[in-house]
Motif scaffolding. Sequence first.
Motif, PDB file in Angstrom:
ATOM      1  N   ARG A   1      11.312  -8.512  -5.248  1.00 23.27           N
ATOM      2  CA  ARG A   1      12.252  -9.336  -4.489  1.00 23.27           C
ATOM      3  C   ARG A   1      12.315  -8.875  -3.023  1.00 23.27           C
ATOM      4  N   VAL A   2      12.353  -7.540  -2.824  1.00 24.38           N
ATOM      5  CA  VAL A   2      12.420  -7.014  -1.447  1.00 24.38           C
ATOM      6  C   VAL A   2      11.150  -7.405  -0.694  1.00 24.38           C
ATOM      7  N   LEU A   3      10.012  -7.314  -1.390  1.00 23.79           N
ATOM      8  CA  LEU A   3       8.743  -7.659  -0.739  1.00 23.79           C
ATOM      9  C   LEU A   3       8.718  -9.139  -0.356  1.00 23.79           C
ATOM     10  N   ARG A   4       9.171  -9.999  -1.274  1.00 26.49           N
ATOM     11  CA  ARG A   4       9.181 -11.441  -0.951  1.00 26.49           C
ATOM     12  C   ARG A   4      10.109 -11.713   0.227  1.00 26.49           C
ATOM     13  N   ASP A   5      11.267 -11.012   0.253  1.00 26.93           N
ATOM     14  CA  ASP A   5      12.216 -11.221   1.361  1.00 26.93           C
ATOM     15  C   ASP A   5      11.597 -10.824   2.692  1.00 26.93           C
ATOM     16  N   LEU A   6      10.675  -9.826   2.647  1.00 34.33           N
ATOM     17  CA  LEU A   6      10.045  -9.369   3.897  1.00 34.33           C
ATOM     18  C   LEU A   6       9.291 -10.499   4.574  1.00 34.33           C
ATOM     19  N   PHE A   7       8.720 -11.389   3.759  1.00 29.69           N
ATOM     20  CA  PHE A   7       7.919 -12.468   4.335  1.00 29.69           C
ATOM     21  C   PHE A   7       8.792 -13.524   5.013  1.00 29.69           C
ATOM     22  N   ASN A   8      10.112 -13.472   4.742  1.00 32.84           N
ATOM     23  CA  ASN A   8      11.021 -14.412   5.426  1.00 32.84           C
ATOM     24  C   ASN A   8      11.453 -13.880   6.787  1.00 32.84           C
ATOM     25  N   GLY A   9      11.314 -12.561   6.994  1.00 31.02           N
ATOM     26  CA  GLY A   9      11.714 -11.970   8.274  1.00 31.02           C
ATOM     27  C   GLY A   9      10.494 -11.770   9.161  1.00 31.02           C
ATOM     28  N   ALA A  10      10.742 -11.623  10.464  1.00 30.83           N
ATOM     29  CA  ALA A  10       9.617 -11.520  11.399  1.00 30.83           C
ATOM     30  C   ALA A  10       9.291 -10.058  11.736  1.00 30.83           C
ATOM     31  N   HIS A  11      10.027  -9.107  11.109  1.00 39.42           N
ATOM     32  CA  HIS A  11       9.835  -7.711  11.511  1.00 39.42           C
ATOM     33  C   HIS A  11       8.580  -7.100  10.911  1.00 39.42           C
ATOM     34  N   ALA A  12       8.000  -6.126  11.635  1.00 45.20           N
ATOM     35  CA  ALA A  12       6.831  -5.405  11.115  1.00 45.20           C
ATOM     36  C   ALA A  12       7.272  -4.583   9.911  1.00 45.20           C
ATOM     37  N   ALA A  13       6.378  -4.445   8.935  1.00 50.94           N
ATOM     38  CA  ALA A  13       6.709  -3.645   7.752  1.00 50.94           C
ATOM     39  C   ALA A  13       5.410  -3.163   7.125  1.00 50.94           C
ATOM     40  N   GLY A  14       5.509  -2.067   6.389  1.00 55.72           N
ATOM     41  CA  GLY A  14       4.335  -1.524   5.728  1.00 55.72           C
ATOM     42  C   GLY A  14       4.610  -1.242   4.263  1.00 55.72           C
ATOM     43  N   LEU A  15       3.518  -1.145   3.495  1.00 47.72           N
ATOM     44  CA  LEU A  15       3.631  -0.849   2.061  1.00 47.72           C
ATOM     45  C   LEU A  15       2.878   0.429   1.744  1.00 47.72           C
ATOM     46  N   ILE A  16       3.443   1.203   0.828  1.00 49.48           N
ATOM     47  CA  ILE A  16       2.738   2.388   0.322  1.00 49.48           C
ATOM     48  C   ILE A  16       2.765   2.292  -1.206  1.00 49.48           C
ATOM     49  N   MET A  17       1.588   2.363  -1.804  1.00 46.61           N
ATOM     50  CA  MET A  17       1.532   2.379  -3.280  1.00 46.61           C
ATOM     51  C   MET A  17       1.074   3.783  -3.671  1.00 46.61           C
TER      52      MET A  17
ATOM     53  N   ASP B   1      17.144   2.077   4.457  1.00 44.18           N
ATOM     54  CA  ASP B   1      16.531   0.745   4.487  1.00 44.18           C
ATOM     55  C   ASP B   1      15.105   0.746   3.917  1.00 44.18           C
ATOM     56  N   GLU B   2      14.622   1.909   3.515  1.00 45.80           N
ATOM     57  CA  GLU B   2      13.287   1.965   2.906  1.00 45.80           C
ATOM     58  C   GLU B   2      13.461   1.918   1.390  1.00 45.80           C
ATOM     59  N   CYS B   3      12.624   1.120   0.749  1.00 46.98           N
ATOM     60  CA  CYS B   3      12.850   0.849  -0.678  1.00 46.98           C
ATOM     61  C   CYS B   3      11.713   1.424  -1.521  1.00 46.98           C
ATOM     62  N   ILE B   4      12.085   2.248  -2.497  1.00 48.16           N
ATOM     63  CA  ILE B   4      11.057   2.716  -3.448  1.00 48.16           C
ATOM     64  C   ILE B   4      11.384   2.126  -4.811  1.00 48.16           C
ATOM     65  N   SER B   5      10.355   1.570  -5.468  1.00 47.53           N
ATOM     66  CA  SER B   5      10.580   1.016  -6.804  1.00 47.53           C
ATOM     67  C   SER B   5       9.480   1.508  -7.731  1.00 47.53           C
ATOM     68  N   ARG B   6       9.833   1.617  -9.007  1.00 50.46           N
ATOM     69  CA  ARG B   6       8.805   2.005  -9.987  1.00 50.46           C
ATOM     70  C   ARG B   6       8.033   0.742 -10.331  1.00 50.46           C
TER      71      ARG B   6
ATOM     72  N   GLY C   1       3.824   2.297 -14.977  1.00 53.61           N
ATOM     73  CA  GLY C   1       4.027   3.571 -15.673  1.00 53.61           C
ATOM     74  C   GLY C   1       4.201   4.747 -14.730  1.00 53.61           C
ATOM     75  N   GLU C   2       3.121   5.109 -13.985  1.00 59.46           N
ATOM     76  CA  GLU C   2       3.211   6.273 -13.079  1.00 59.46           C
ATOM     77  C   GLU C   2       2.822   5.842 -11.670  1.00 59.46           C
ATOM     78  N   GLU C   3       3.245   4.618 -11.337  1.00 56.46           N
ATOM     79  CA  GLU C   3       2.908   4.010 -10.061  1.00 56.46           C
ATOM     80  C   GLU C   3       4.203   3.563  -9.353  1.00 56.46           C
ATOM     81  N   PHE C   4       4.301   3.860  -8.065  1.00 57.86           N
ATOM     82  CA  PHE C   4       5.507   3.507  -7.311  1.00 57.86           C
ATOM     83  C   PHE C   4       5.121   2.740  -6.053  1.00 57.86           C
ATOM     84  N   LEU C   5       5.966   1.777  -5.673  1.00 56.49           N
ATOM     85  CA  LEU C   5       5.723   1.042  -4.422  1.00 56.49           C
ATOM     86  C   LEU C   5       6.842   1.373  -3.439  1.00 56.49           C
ATOM     87  N   VAL C   6       6.440   1.748  -2.224  1.00 52.03           N
ATOM     88  CA  VAL C   6       7.422   2.025  -1.170  1.00 52.03           C
ATOM     89  C   VAL C   6       7.289   0.935  -0.109  1.00 52.03           C
ATOM     90  N   ILE C   7       8.402   0.328   0.256  1.00 53.01           N
ATOM     91  CA  ILE C   7       8.391  -0.707   1.297  1.00 53.01           C
ATOM     92  C   ILE C   7       9.123  -0.124   2.508  1.00 53.01           C
TER      93      ILE C   7
END
Length: 366
Positions: A216-232, A268-273, A276-282
């Motif tokens: 949900r956070v990732l989809r919301d990012l596409f509605n905003g114009a701000h720069a953002a990065g992902l870490i898996m 404001d930085e979001c980490i989600s599981r 299994g042993e994989e996490f996404l940081v937005i």
Amino acid sequence: MQESEDSYVRVAVLIMLWLALFASICATLIHWLGPVHRTMDLIIPPTASMMFGGLIVALMRRPWWLQAIVQVALVVAALALIAPAWFYTLHAVSTPGMRLIDVLPPVPSLFVMLLVMVMIFIPGRRAFVLALLCWLLIALPVLVYLALHPREMWMPRGIDLLMAYGPVSIMVVVLLPVQRGLAGTIRRMASERARMEVMLHRDPLTGIHNRRLGERVLRDLFNGAHAAGLIMLDMDGFKAINDTHGHPVGDRVLQAVAGRCKALLREDECISRWGGEEFLVIVPGIDAAGLHMVAERLQMAIARLPVAPVLRVTASFGATMIDGADNFDTVLQRVDRALYAAKEQGGNCVVLVTAGLAAAGVLAPG
Ligand SMILES: Nc1nc2c(ncn2[C@@H]2O[C@H](COP(=O)(O)OP(=O)(O)OP(=O)(O)O)[C@@H](O)[C@H]2O)c(=O)[nH]1
């Protein structure tokens, strides 16, 4: 929650006091400007005005006196109604030719308002006891008088008094608790819903957000114009940890990794599981160099994490910036490729991939 409820009650009490002040100023003007001047009517309304004005000032200066101010306001209002009820009733009884319906000021509507305030601001059964006390002290003397003077009772003003002190008072005392019960039920449902919402978005093992919220956070990012990065990030050799030390130890590793990463990230930085042993940081509001540094910080922190009896825990990191041409799927595919490249390089490293798919930076194992 409690804080916002308190401020809501404070505002409600303030409104009640302003209205009481307005009503007593109106009563003052009516009695002072009217053709008939009776001492009691000239004294009580301005005195009540001053009391309510003082309580407003007190509440604004000392908000924590809320409970005491409510009680004083109700006592002032009750006294302002008790005095004329008894004074004029006794006066009418003891003065031949005087009729109560001619001299009693127009207070029944204020009595109904007093009952409303008691039922709103006094909690639990005490509200019923106080409402009954008000009724006994204010309404009963008038009703007894009317019962003993039926000719006055059946005049329009007498019927008006009967209605206000009888059925209307009963309606207020019955309806308001029903309304209060409904409001309580709605509040409980809202807090239950909020609790469910939290559960719906929390990973039960690690306590951090789950994939549903990450998406949900990732989809919301596409509605905003701000720069953002992902870490898996993906744990290295995690199967071996499970196989060697058992599943409960593997669980503890996941909990420690999630907790450490969360502690290192900003609000404001979001980490989600993610799996299994994989996490996404937005990471919102960041450039590629900054994103690389965040991933590096997490990588080093995990490599230093003590989770006995596991000697060393490491993770591999893929990172990418969200590009203007990206959508939800393309950016996830790219960060996945970056992670794959990190695994290919032996793990415990960060690979940042740009939108052109070139590996822009690799951090060697620390
Ligand atoms: N303890 C525990 N293990 C889990 C959980 N979820 C997934 N796993 C295990 O994580 C392991 C992942 O194994 P792999 O996909 O081979 O990953 P890996 O061993 O880390 O290998 P690389 O990623 O290539 O370094 C599997 O053994 C899963 O059973 C969990 O909630 N708790």
